[in-house]
Each structure stands twice: as structure tokens, then as C-alpha cells.
Design a protein around this motif. Structure first.
Motif, PDB file in Angstrom:
ATOM      1  N   ARG A 116       0.836  -1.191   0.000  1.00  0.00           N
ATOM      2  CA  ARG A 116       0.000   0.000   0.000  1.00  0.00           C
ATOM      3  C   ARG A 116       0.883   1.258   0.000  1.00  0.00           C
ATOM      4  NH1 ARG A 116      -5.133  -0.731   0.503  1.00  0.00           N
ATOM      5  NH2 ARG A 116      -5.483   1.428   1.186  1.00  0.00           N
ATOM      6  N   GLY A 117       0.282   2.364  -0.447  1.00  0.00           N
ATOM      7  CA  GLY A 117       1.039   3.591  -0.603  1.00  0.00           C
ATOM      8  C   GLY A 117       1.625   4.099   0.705  1.00  0.00           C
ATOM      9  N   LYS A 118       0.839   4.073   1.776  1.00  0.00           N
ATOM     10  CA  LYS A 118       1.315   4.565   3.070  1.00  0.00           C
ATOM     11  C   LYS A 118       2.546   3.772   3.510  1.00  0.00           C
ATOM     12  CE  LYS A 118      -0.295   5.516   7.801  1.00  0.00           C
ATOM     13  NZ  LYS A 118       0.712   4.704   8.521  1.00  0.00           N
ATOM     14  N   GLN A 119       2.499   2.472   3.311  1.00  0.00           N
ATOM     15  CA  GLN A 119       3.614   1.610   3.688  1.00  0.00           C
ATOM     16  C   GLN A 119       4.875   1.959   2.874  1.00  0.00           C
ATOM     17  OE1 GLN A 119       3.004  -2.503   2.665  1.00  0.00           O
ATOM     18  NE2 GLN A 119       4.471  -3.263   4.189  1.00  0.00           N
ATOM     19  N   LEU A 120       4.710   2.171   1.576  1.00  0.00           N
ATOM     20  CA  LEU A 120       5.842   2.489   0.714  1.00  0.00           C
ATOM     21  C   LEU A 120       6.480   3.821   1.099  1.00  0.00           C
ATOM     22  CD1 LEU A 120       7.667   2.119  -1.777  1.00  0.00           C
ATOM     23  CD2 LEU A 120       5.842   3.144  -3.164  1.00  0.00           C
ATOM     24  N   PHE A 121       5.672   4.870   1.232  1.00  0.00           N
ATOM     25  CA  PHE A 121       6.242   6.193   1.503  1.00  0.00           C
ATOM     26  C   PHE A 121       6.743   6.322   2.943  1.00  0.00           C
ATOM     27  CE2 PHE A 121       4.302   7.029  -2.546  1.00  0.00           C
ATOM     28  CZ  PHE A 121       5.155   7.944  -3.118  1.00  0.00           C
ATOM     29  N   ASP A 122       6.126   5.597   3.876  1.00  0.00           N
ATOM     30  CA  ASP A 122       6.683   5.569   5.235  1.00  0.00           C
ATOM     31  C   ASP A 122       8.048   4.894   5.244  1.00  0.00           C
ATOM     32  OD1 ASP A 122       4.597   6.924   6.369  1.00  0.00           O
ATOM     33  OD2 ASP A 122       3.601   5.160   7.218  1.00  0.00           O
ATOM     34  N   HIS A 123       8.198   3.851   4.443  1.00  0.00           N
ATOM     35  CA  HIS A 123       9.492   3.162   4.345  1.00  0.00           C
ATOM     36  C   HIS A 123      10.545   4.112   3.768  1.00  0.00           C
ATOM     37  CE1 HIS A 123      12.333  -0.160   3.821  1.00  0.00           C
ATOM     38  NE2 HIS A 123      12.561   0.302   2.600  1.00  0.00           N
ATOM     39  N   ILE A 124      10.174   4.880   2.740  1.00  0.00           N
ATOM     40  CA  ILE A 124      11.091   5.848   2.138  1.00  0.00           C
ATOM     41  C   ILE A 124      11.554   6.870   3.174  1.00  0.00           C
ATOM     42  CG2 ILE A 124      11.188   7.800   0.520  1.00  0.00           C
ATOM     43  CD1 ILE A 124       9.387   6.136  -1.356  1.00  0.00           C
ATOM     44  N   VAL A 125      10.608   7.403   3.919  1.00  0.00           N
ATOM     45  CA  VAL A 125      10.940   8.429   4.911  1.00  0.00           C
ATOM     46  C   VAL A 125      11.752   7.837   6.054  1.00  0.00           C
ATOM     47  CG1 VAL A 125       9.958  10.067   6.576  1.00  0.00           C
ATOM     48  CG2 VAL A 125       9.009   9.903   4.271  1.00  0.00           C
ATOM     49  N   ASP A 126      11.490   6.598   6.426  1.00  0.00           N
ATOM     50  CA  ASP A 126      12.312   5.930   7.439  1.00  0.00           C
ATOM     51  C   ASP A 126      13.777   5.870   6.990  1.00  0.00           C
ATOM     52  OD1 ASP A 126      10.185   5.526   9.118  1.00  0.00           O
ATOM     53  OD2 ASP A 126       9.860   3.425   8.546  1.00  0.00           O
ATOM     54  N   CYS A 127      13.983   5.555   5.708  1.00  0.00           N
ATOM     55  CA  CYS A 127      15.349   5.498   5.167  1.00  0.00           C
ATOM     56  C   CYS A 127      16.001   6.876   5.195  1.00  0.00           C
ATOM     57  CB  CYS A 127      15.322   4.966   3.733  1.00  0.00           C
ATOM     58  SG  CYS A 127      14.742   3.259   3.586  1.00  0.00           S
ATOM     59  N   VAL A 128      15.226   7.912   4.857  1.00  0.00           N
ATOM     60  CA  VAL A 128      15.748   9.275   4.894  1.00  0.00           C
ATOM     61  C   VAL A 128      16.152   9.650   6.318  1.00  0.00           C
ATOM     62  CG1 VAL A 128      15.206  11.715   4.520  1.00  0.00           C
ATOM     63  CG2 VAL A 128      14.396   9.993   2.890  1.00  0.00           C
ATOM     64  N   ALA A 129      15.305   9.290   7.290  1.00  0.00           N
ATOM     65  CA  ALA A 129      15.594   9.597   8.694  1.00  0.00           C
ATOM     66  C   ALA A 129      16.890   8.926   9.143  1.00  0.00           C
ATOM     67  CB  ALA A 129      14.426   9.160   9.573  1.00  0.00           C
ATOM     68  N   LYS A 130      17.107   7.676   8.737  1.00  0.00           N
ATOM     69  CA  LYS A 130      18.346   6.975   9.078  1.00  0.00           C
ATOM     70  C   LYS A 130      19.555   7.681   8.467  1.00  0.00           C
ATOM     71  CE  LYS A 130      16.158   2.394   9.330  1.00  0.00           C
ATOM     72  NZ  LYS A 130      16.008   1.081   8.642  1.00  0.00           N
ATOM     73  N   PHE A 131      19.412   8.103   7.225  1.00  0.00           N
ATOM     74  CA  PHE A 131      20.515   8.793   6.541  1.00  0.00           C
ATOM     75  C   PHE A 131      20.863  10.098   7.248  1.00  0.00           C
ATOM     76  CE2 PHE A 131      22.052  11.860   3.394  1.00  0.00           C
ATOM     77  CZ  PHE A 131      23.107  11.156   2.814  1.00  0.00           C
ATOM     78  N   LEU A 132      19.853  10.887   7.567  1.00  0.00           N
ATOM     79  CA  LEU A 132      20.085  12.167   8.236  1.00  0.00           C
ATOM     80  C   LEU A 132      20.759  11.964   9.591  1.00  0.00           C
ATOM     81  CD1 LEU A 132      16.701  13.969   7.460  1.00  0.00           C
ATOM     82  CD2 LEU A 132      18.923  14.418   6.404  1.00  0.00           C
ATOM     83  N   SER A 133      20.328  10.911  10.292  1.00  0.00           N
ATOM     84  CA  SER A 133      20.925  10.607  11.588  1.00  0.00           C
ATOM     85  C   SER A 133      22.381  10.190  11.441  1.00  0.00           C
ATOM     86  CB  SER A 133      20.126   9.498  12.281  1.00  0.00           C
ATOM     87  OG  SER A 133      20.732   9.116  13.487  1.00  0.00           O
ATOM     88  N   ASN A 134      22.658   9.326  10.457  1.00  0.00           N
ATOM     89  CA  ASN A 134      24.026   8.853  10.238  1.00  0.00           C
ATOM     90  C   ASN A 134      24.966   9.988   9.834  1.00  0.00           C
ATOM     91  OD1 ASN A 134      23.282   6.251  10.826  1.00  0.00           O
ATOM     92  ND2 ASN A 134      22.982   5.637   8.688  1.00  0.00           N
ATOM     93  N   GLN A 135      24.426  10.930   9.066  1.00  0.00           N
ATOM     94  CA  GLN A 135      25.249  12.053   8.594  1.00  0.00           C
ATOM     95  C   GLN A 135      25.246  13.232   9.564  1.00  0.00           C
ATOM     96  OE1 GLN A 135      27.213  11.924   5.886  1.00  0.00           O
ATOM     97  NE2 GLN A 135      26.526   9.801   5.580  1.00  0.00           N
ATOM     98  N   LYS A 136      24.470  13.077  10.649  1.00  0.00           N
ATOM     99  CA  LYS A 136      24.358  14.142  11.674  1.00  0.00           C
ATOM    100  C   LYS A 136      23.895  15.472  11.063  1.00  0.00           C
ATOM    101  CE  LYS A 136      27.761  12.163  14.860  1.00  0.00           C
ATOM    102  NZ  LYS A 136      27.751  10.837  14.227  1.00  0.00           N
ATOM    103  N   ILE A 137      22.889  15.375  10.195  1.00  0.00           N
ATOM    104  CA  ILE A 137      22.333  16.557   9.538  1.00  0.00           C
ATOM    105  C   ILE A 137      21.122  17.037  10.331  1.00  0.00           C
ATOM    106  CG2 ILE A 137      21.252  17.455   7.431  1.00  0.00           C
ATOM    107  CD1 ILE A 137      22.775  15.214   5.927  1.00  0.00           C
ATOM    108  N   THR A 138      21.144  18.273  10.745  1.00  0.00           N
ATOM    109  CA  THR A 138      20.024  18.841  11.506  1.00  0.00           C
ATOM    110  C   THR A 138      19.414  20.045  10.801  1.00  0.00           C
ATOM    111  OG1 THR A 138      21.588  20.203  12.763  1.00  0.00           O
ATOM    112  CG2 THR A 138      20.961  18.069  13.718  1.00  0.00           C
ATOM    113  N   GLU A 139      20.107  20.587   9.788  1.00  0.00           N
ATOM    114  CA  GLU A 139      19.594  21.775   9.096  1.00  0.00           C
ATOM    115  C   GLU A 139      18.443  21.407   8.155  1.00  0.00           C
ATOM    116  OE1 GLU A 139      22.420  23.215   6.000  1.00  0.00           O
ATOM    117  OE2 GLU A 139      23.582  21.419   6.521  1.00  0.00           O
ATOM    118  N   ARG A 140      17.564  22.381   7.889  1.00  0.00           N
ATOM    119  CA  ARG A 140      16.470  22.202   6.935  1.00  0.00           C
ATOM    120  C   ARG A 140      17.045  22.302   5.519  1.00  0.00           C
ATOM    121  NH1 ARG A 140      10.824  22.873   6.493  1.00  0.00           N
ATOM    122  NH2 ARG A 140      10.125  23.908   4.594  1.00  0.00           N
TER     123      ARG A 140
END
Length: 458
Positions: A116-140
Motif C-alpha cells: 500500500r502507498g502509506k507503507q511504501l512512503f513511510d518506508h522511504i521516509v524511514d530510510c531518509v531519517a536513518k541517513f540524516l541521523s548517520n550524517q548528523k544533519i540537523t539543518e532544513r
């Protein structure tokens, strides 16, 4: 190499040669493909013909190509296959190369690709969140989204999904704005602060990335899991849009060429193509792509080998075999098989790994089948590209046009013969075009960052 192999096969078994005959396209057949591609392009750009055209010719609202002055930091997301990528791109005009980037790939499970769409896009955003955390990015950061599926773009940041391809099937996303779906998923992760400013197809991203390094690049070509192309079209020729000044990048979605009532590839499609189409997730769709894209070439080869086995032409004496198992012949095997020479010991190793003990005659036939299928794929791709080049040249009223084509895709990059056959076909069919092919790494996603950067420059 292909001709030498063909003569060896004919000497061994004329029936094999007969089965492979439909894959050996004449120049006249390639010119027919070229003419019909141009006709479909014209239909796709017109107001009246766009609904009937198999080549959709979708406006992208990208009006410019990079000038090397881009600056700032951007996120880029790239969704187009089983792997999803996140990139942080920093444009630095004063540094060598003009940019720096880091990226991370994340897999997309099969159940998410067909859920389902919600599952797909939530998975995408989860990956983005992991990347931002790993790179220590806090800026918009502004975000560019490479979304490699057919969409009708309404603006640079609005895109209605028309249909899925390449193994994805998420029905509740079709007909919806994928940028909005991404924004809603971001909002559900309240700790994230991201600004989605632009969506680009992977072909557009490839063209933009190549143009960043070579200003002559006005065409993007993808030849990997699937295939597609884009190019810069004069606004005055885009009848279905208002305005006649300047130019805009058109996402052709040429993988659909040949589908529908027009069936522009009717004389080229053979029994094995039809079988692969019937076995696919989307029967009747993406006919051209199914004859070229890496996702399908292994299946075509497998169906031919199964047919030859049933006719007693190969693997004689083997009662139990794996050829009836789905996707047993992977396209990556084609590259290894076609690279082999002499006694074809690598072919022997691959076939034995698949549970197909074989003699030298079997190996010769298998290699010839792979060569025939991949050669036709490259020639068909070349005929399509020649159609684009000739249209651009004639529109510009040039006797000789110099053009760079930005290319991305594993089939073009890794297959031992595909790129050269493609180039030879283009040189033959578009003789008045002097073409340079620019192979890019990570270009489709990098291009999304460049499209996002254009919103800050404008």
C-alpha cells in the motif's frame, strides 16, 4: 563476434538458427522502428493525438540546464528499482568538479513494492531519517525527488502517477500526486524538517547531471532494469502546452512504445516477446521496454532455451532441469556468457551452477542465444535514440548536429557489447548527428539535486 557465433550455430543445428532469425533485425526494420517512434513522438506532443500515443511525451517543467554556478546543500532521493538511494549533495562552484556528495542505498522489500502507498512512503521516509541521523544533519534542506515511473507533471513539484513499472504495484498510489504522498509521510515523522521542492524522472536527472559537466548534453538515456529517454524540446513544438518561447525537457516514457491499438512494433515482436509479456506483472504494457530492459532479457533467453530443450536441440539426455523455474536466467548471466571465448568454460560453469550440465555444443548455442537477444535490444534502443536525434536536428535546421547524450544504467555500463552496438546503430541511422555518450555514476539522483537547485536560482 556475433556473426562468427552465428555461423558456428548454423553449422551445428539449422533449427537453432531458424529460431534466432526473428532477433536479427535488418536495417529496413530498424528504420521502420525509427519512423514509427517519430510518429508517436509527434502524436504525444499534440493536443489531439496525445491520448492515443503510446509514447506519452510528458512535460517536466524543467526549462533550463545547469550552468555550473549552482551552490548550496540539497538532499536527493532516488526511487526507481529495488534499491532506494538518499544523497546529500553540496554544490561548490569554486572546488574541483563543482560538487561533493555522500549517498546511501536502502533495499525495498517485495511486500512494500507491492503493498500500500502509506507503507511504501513511510518506508522511504524511514530510510531518509536513518541517513540524516548517520550524517548528523540537523539543518532544513531543500529536497529533489527522482521518481522513475510514468507521471503527468502539473508543475515542478506536482506529479500524478499514471502507472507503475519495473516490478512495483501499489494500486492506491495511481492517480495521486506522489510529491504530496511524500510530504504526508514526512509530516507523519514529526521530527523531520524537509522541504520537497522538485520532482524529476531519472532520465531528466541523468541529462541534468551530464549537462553539469558537458553543456552540449540535451538528451538523457536510461538503459538498466528498464529504459527511457528525455530531451530538450522547443516550446513551440509542444502543442499540448501553452507558450512558444524557450524550451522544456520532455520525458518521453518511450518504454511504452508499441503498446495499445497502434502496436507500432507488431512486425518486430515475436513469440518469445509475447510469452515474456504474458508472464510479466503488467501484460500488454511497456512493450519496447520488455525488448530492451535488463529486467526482461534474461526471461527472453530462458524462454528460448526452454523451447530449444523441448525440441531436443540442447541439453539432450537431461530429464530434470531448472528452465521452468521463474527467473532462473538472470540478465547478469548474459554479460558473463557473452564475454566468454574459446571452450566457453565460464558458460559451462554458469550452466552447471543452474543444474544444466552441458557439452560444447550446448554452450555455443546458449552463447548465441544471449548474443542475439542483447544485440537486438541494443539495436532497438539505438533506433529509438536515432529518432530523437533526427527530430532535434531537423527542428534546428542543421546539416550536422553535435550532441552529447547522458547515459545511466547497468546494461549500458556492464554489458560487454551493448554500448558499442547501440553507438554503431545510432551512427548508421542518424549519420548527420555527431554523438558523444557521457556515462554518469549516480547521475539520476544528482540531477534531482540540480533541478532542486534551479528553484533557488530562479
Amino acid at each position: 563476434m556475433a556473426m562468427n557465433m552465428t555461423s558456428r550455430v548454423a553449422a551445428l543445428n539449422p533449427e537453432v538458427e531458424q529460431i534466432l532469425k526473428p532477433f536479427k533485425l535488418s536495417r529496413e526494420e530498424l528504420m521502420l522502428v525509427m519512423r514509427r517512434m517519430r510518429k508517436e513522438m509527434e502524436m504525444g506532443l499534440s493536443r489531439k493525438g496525445q491520448k492515443e500515443a503510446s509514447v506519452r511525451m510528458l512535460p517536466t517543467f524543467v526549462h533550463y540546464r545547469p550552468d555550473g554556478k549552482e551552490k548550496g546543500s540539497f538532499l536527493a532521493l532516488d526511487l526507481g528499482g529495488t534499491n532506494f538511494r538518499v544523497l546529500l549533495v553540496r554544490f561548490c562552484p569554486q572546488t574541483e568538479g563543482g560538487m561533493k556528495h555522500v549517498n546511501q542505498s536502502y533495499s525495498i522489500p517485495q511486500e512494500v513494492m507491492q503493498g500500500r502507498g502509506k507503507q511504501l512512503f513511510d518506508h522511504i521516509v524511514d530510510c531518509v531519517a536513518k541517513f540524516l541521523s548517520n550524517q548528523k544533519i540537523t539543518e532544513r534542506l531543500p529536497l529533489g525527488f527522482t521518481f522513475s515511473f510514468p507521471c503527468k507533471q502539473i508543475s515542478l513539484d506536482q506529479a500524478i502517477l499514471l502507472n507503475w513499472t519495473k516490478g512495483f504495484s501499489v494500486p492506491d498510489c495511481v492517480g495521486k500526486d506522489v510529491v504530496q504522498l511524500l510530504r504526508e509521510a514526512i509530516q507523519r515523522r514529526q521530527e523531520l524538517d524537509l522541504e520537497v521542492v522538485a520532482l524529476a524522472n531519472d532520465t531528466v536527472g541523468t541529462m541534468m547531471s551530464a549537462a553539469f559537466q558537458d553543456p552540449k548534453c540535451e538528451i538523457g538515456l536510461i538503459v538498466g532494469t528498464g529504459t527511457n529517454a528525455c530531451y530538450m524540446e522547443q516550446m513551440k513544438n509542444i502543442e499540448k502546452l501553452d507558450g512558444d518561447s524557450g524550451e522544456m525537457c520532455i520525458n518521453m516514457e518511450w518504454g511504452a512504445f508499441g503498446q495499445g491499438e497502434q502496436h507500432s512494433l507488431a512486425e518486430i515482436v515475436n513469440e518469445f516477446d509475447k510469452l515474456v509479456d504474458q508472464q510479466s506483472l503488467h501484460p500488454g504494457k511497456q512493450i519496447y521496454e520488455k525488448m530492451i530492459g535488463g529486467k526482461f532479457l534474461g526471461a527472453i533467453v530462458q524462454n528460448i532455451l526452454l523451447n530449444l530443450k523441448e525440441k531436443g536441440c540442447i541439453f539432450r539426455g537431461i530429464q530434470t532441469h531448472t528452465l521452468e523455474q521463474e527467473n532462473i536466467i538472470r540478465t547478469k548471466f548474459l554479460s558473463k556468457i557473452e564475454s566468454d571465448s574459446g571452450d566457453l568454460l565460464h558458460v559451462k560453469s554458469i550452466l552447471e551452477e543452474l543444474g544444466l550440465p552441458c557439452g560444447i555444443e550446448d554452450r555455443v548455442v546458449v552463447q548465441a542465444v544471449c548474443l542475439a537477444v542483447s544485440q537486438r535490444a541494443a539495436q532497438l534502443c539505438g533506433a529509438g535514440l536515432a529518432a530523437v536525434l533526427e527530430r532535434m536536428r531537423e527542428n534546428r535546421q542543421m546539416d550536422l548536429m553535435k550532441m552529447t547524450v547522458g547515459v545511466e544504467g547497468s546494461l549500458y555500463k556492464l554489458h560487454p557489447h551493448f554500448s558499442q552496438i547501440l553507438k554503431d546503430t545510432v551512427k548508421d541511422l542518424a549519420a548527420k548527428c555527431e554523438v558523444h555518450f557521457h556515462l554518469s555514476e549516480d547521475s539520476s539522483a544528482m540531477g534531482a539535486a540540480l533541478v532542486a537547485a534551479s528553484t533557488r536560482a530562479s
